[in-house]
Design a protein around this motif. Sequence first.
Motif, mmCIF file in Angstrom:
data_model
loop_
_atom_site.group_PDB
_atom_site.id
_atom_site.type_symbol
_atom_site.label_atom_id
_atom_site.label_comp_id
_atom_site.label_asym_id
_atom_site.label_seq_id
_atom_site.Cartn_x
_atom_site.Cartn_y
_atom_site.Cartn_z
ATOM 1 N N GLU A 127 0.828 -1.213 0.000
ATOM 2 C CA GLU A 127 0.000 0.000 0.000
ATOM 3 C C GLU A 127 0.858 1.258 0.000
ATOM 4 O O GLU A 127 0.485 2.267 -0.599
ATOM 5 C CB GLU A 127 -0.971 0.004 1.198
ATOM 6 C CG GLU A 127 -2.054 -1.054 1.132
ATOM 7 C CD GLU A 127 -2.972 -0.932 -0.082
ATOM 8 O OE1 GLU A 127 -3.046 0.133 -0.713
ATOM 9 O OE2 GLU A 127 -3.612 -1.940 -0.418
ATOM 10 N N TYR A 128 2.025 1.201 0.658
ATOM 11 C CA TYR A 128 2.927 2.360 0.641
ATOM 12 C C TYR A 128 3.270 2.693 -0.815
ATOM 13 O O TYR A 128 3.194 3.855 -1.231
ATOM 14 C CB TYR A 128 4.200 2.075 1.451
ATOM 15 C CG TYR A 128 5.096 3.281 1.525
ATOM 16 C CD1 TYR A 128 4.958 4.214 2.546
ATOM 17 C CD2 TYR A 128 6.065 3.512 0.543
ATOM 18 C CE1 TYR A 128 5.747 5.349 2.602
ATOM 19 C CE2 TYR A 128 6.867 4.645 0.585
ATOM 20 C CZ TYR A 128 6.702 5.559 1.611
ATOM 21 O OH TYR A 128 7.479 6.685 1.651
ATOM 22 N N ASP A 136 -5.049 5.756 3.892
ATOM 23 C CA ASP A 136 -3.640 5.876 3.508
ATOM 24 C C ASP A 136 -3.001 4.496 3.600
ATOM 25 O O ASP A 136 -3.723 3.495 3.712
ATOM 26 C CB ASP A 136 -2.912 6.941 4.342
ATOM 27 C CG ASP A 136 -2.879 6.586 5.826
ATOM 28 O OD1 ASP A 136 -3.010 5.390 6.163
ATOM 29 O OD2 ASP A 136 -2.736 7.511 6.648
ATOM 30 N N TRP A 137 -1.666 4.427 3.579
ATOM 31 C CA TRP A 137 -1.015 3.111 3.521
ATOM 32 C C TRP A 137 -1.004 2.391 4.865
ATOM 33 O O TRP A 137 -0.704 1.200 4.916
ATOM 34 C CB TRP A 137 0.405 3.241 2.961
ATOM 35 C CG TRP A 137 1.326 4.070 3.816
ATOM 36 C CD1 TRP A 137 1.482 5.417 3.768
ATOM 37 C CD2 TRP A 137 2.209 3.593 4.848
ATOM 38 N NE1 TRP A 137 2.404 5.825 4.701
ATOM 39 C CE2 TRP A 137 2.877 4.719 5.364
ATOM 40 C CE3 TRP A 137 2.516 2.329 5.359
ATOM 41 C CZ2 TRP A 137 3.820 4.631 6.391
ATOM 42 C CZ3 TRP A 137 3.458 2.240 6.381
ATOM 43 C CH2 TRP A 137 4.097 3.372 6.886
ATOM 44 N N ASN A 185 1.514 1.844 -3.429
ATOM 45 C CA ASN A 185 0.292 2.289 -4.115
ATOM 46 C C ASN A 185 0.074 3.783 -3.917
ATOM 47 O O ASN A 185 -0.185 4.515 -4.865
ATOM 48 C CB ASN A 185 -0.933 1.519 -3.603
ATOM 49 C CG ASN A 185 -0.916 0.068 -4.039
ATOM 50 O OD1 ASN A 185 -0.271 -0.294 -5.024
ATOM 51 N ND2 ASN A 185 -1.612 -0.785 -3.306
ATOM 52 N N TYR A 186 0.174 4.202 -2.657
ATOM 53 C CA TYR A 186 -0.100 5.614 -2.341
ATOM 54 C C TYR A 186 1.046 6.540 -2.729
ATOM 55 O O TYR A 186 0.886 7.751 -2.734
ATOM 56 C CB TYR A 186 -0.429 5.781 -0.852
ATOM 57 C CG TYR A 186 -1.847 5.341 -0.497
ATOM 58 C CD1 TYR A 186 -2.915 6.227 -0.566
ATOM 59 C CD2 TYR A 186 -2.115 4.023 -0.120
ATOM 60 C CE1 TYR A 186 -4.209 5.826 -0.250
ATOM 61 C CE2 TYR A 186 -3.400 3.605 0.193
ATOM 62 C CZ TYR A 186 -4.453 4.517 0.123
ATOM 63 O OH TYR A 186 -5.732 4.116 0.427
ATOM 64 N N HIS A 187 2.209 5.985 -3.022
ATOM 65 C CA HIS A 187 3.363 6.811 -3.413
ATOM 66 C C HIS A 187 3.779 6.525 -4.846
ATOM 67 O O HIS A 187 4.928 6.232 -5.116
ATOM 68 C CB HIS A 187 4.535 6.593 -2.452
ATOM 69 C CG HIS A 187 4.258 7.092 -1.071
ATOM 70 N ND1 HIS A 187 3.624 6.321 -0.117
ATOM 71 C CD2 HIS A 187 4.489 8.292 -0.479
ATOM 72 C CE1 HIS A 187 3.492 7.020 1.001
ATOM 73 N NE2 HIS A 187 4.004 8.221 0.807
ATOM 74 N N GLU A 203 -9.801 10.660 -1.406
ATOM 75 C CA GLU A 203 -9.554 11.676 -0.372
ATOM 76 C C GLU A 203 -10.612 11.692 0.718
ATOM 77 O O GLU A 203 -10.301 11.748 1.908
ATOM 78 C CB GLU A 203 -9.458 13.069 -1.010
ATOM 79 C CG GLU A 203 -8.034 13.547 -1.175
ATOM 80 C CD GLU A 203 -7.944 14.813 -1.998
ATOM 81 O OE1 GLU A 203 -8.932 15.591 -2.017
ATOM 82 O OE2 GLU A 203 -6.895 15.013 -2.644
ATOM 83 N N LEU A 249 -6.292 8.806 -6.357
ATOM 84 C CA LEU A 249 -5.996 9.365 -5.028
ATOM 85 C C LEU A 249 -7.028 10.420 -4.633
ATOM 86 O O LEU A 249 -7.463 10.490 -3.486
ATOM 87 C CB LEU A 249 -4.581 9.956 -5.003
ATOM 88 C CG LEU A 249 -3.447 8.921 -5.068
ATOM 89 C CD1 LEU A 249 -2.101 9.603 -5.278
ATOM 90 C CD2 LEU A 249 -3.414 8.051 -3.807
#
Length: 220
Positions: free
Chosen positions: A89-90, A111-112, A92-94, A106, A102
């Motif tokens: 997930e880190y 988040d991750w 994915n979100y980055h 919101e 994203l």
Amino acid sequence: MTDSFIPLNYNPPDDEAVVKSAQAFRERMNTRRSVRLFSSRQVPVQVIESVIMTAASAPSGANKQPWTFCLIGDPVIKEKIREAAEKEEYENYHGRMSDEWLKDLEKFKTDWHKEFLTEAPWLIVLFKKAYDVSKNESRAKNYYVNESVGIAAGFLIAAIHMAGLVTLTHTPSPMNFLQHILGRPENERPFLLLPVGYPAEGVTVPDINRKSIDEVLVRY
Ligand code: IYR
């Protein structure tokens, strides 16, 4: 399995009863929300077994029942799953998720971090069986696997809600790490991960709306 037929165990309700039950179920289901913060309060295993067996009563292509439900209560395994999910997930979100994606997320404040993977008393990982393997290692076909497992997931979510518990549908991506951590065979692919338990005290949920009947129903 048998190819004989048995009578349907069914008593036809009158119209008034049908209207009432449909309305009552609609109202109960309409209070269901995805919850991301769990209480540490324990849930008896027989409750989880019941909701899983409700899910396993779902219809499936040629009644192949192409699913396996993995139930995880062991904190060590939960920690392993959380660690692997957060790593994916880190990413994915980055960078792996588009700006549009994203932005769409919101309002859910996701988040991750996936605290629920260790906080919830139970994790259920639903696997789909791409095909079946018999004792002599030969392969047997399954049909409409995604549809079948999707329907079972819907039954599961409804059963969890009707039991008075909460869940959310977590789809870490990619999620093949679940196959490795849980040691599942090659014919089983992870489909959905559901943490199950009681909500944390005072938990809030996003203020979102459901579409109206005119937005979702087309009459002919
Ligand atoms: N899998 C990610 C991102 C995510 C995607 C959708 I679509 C959601 O509705 C919610 C989250 C995560 O679990 O955070």
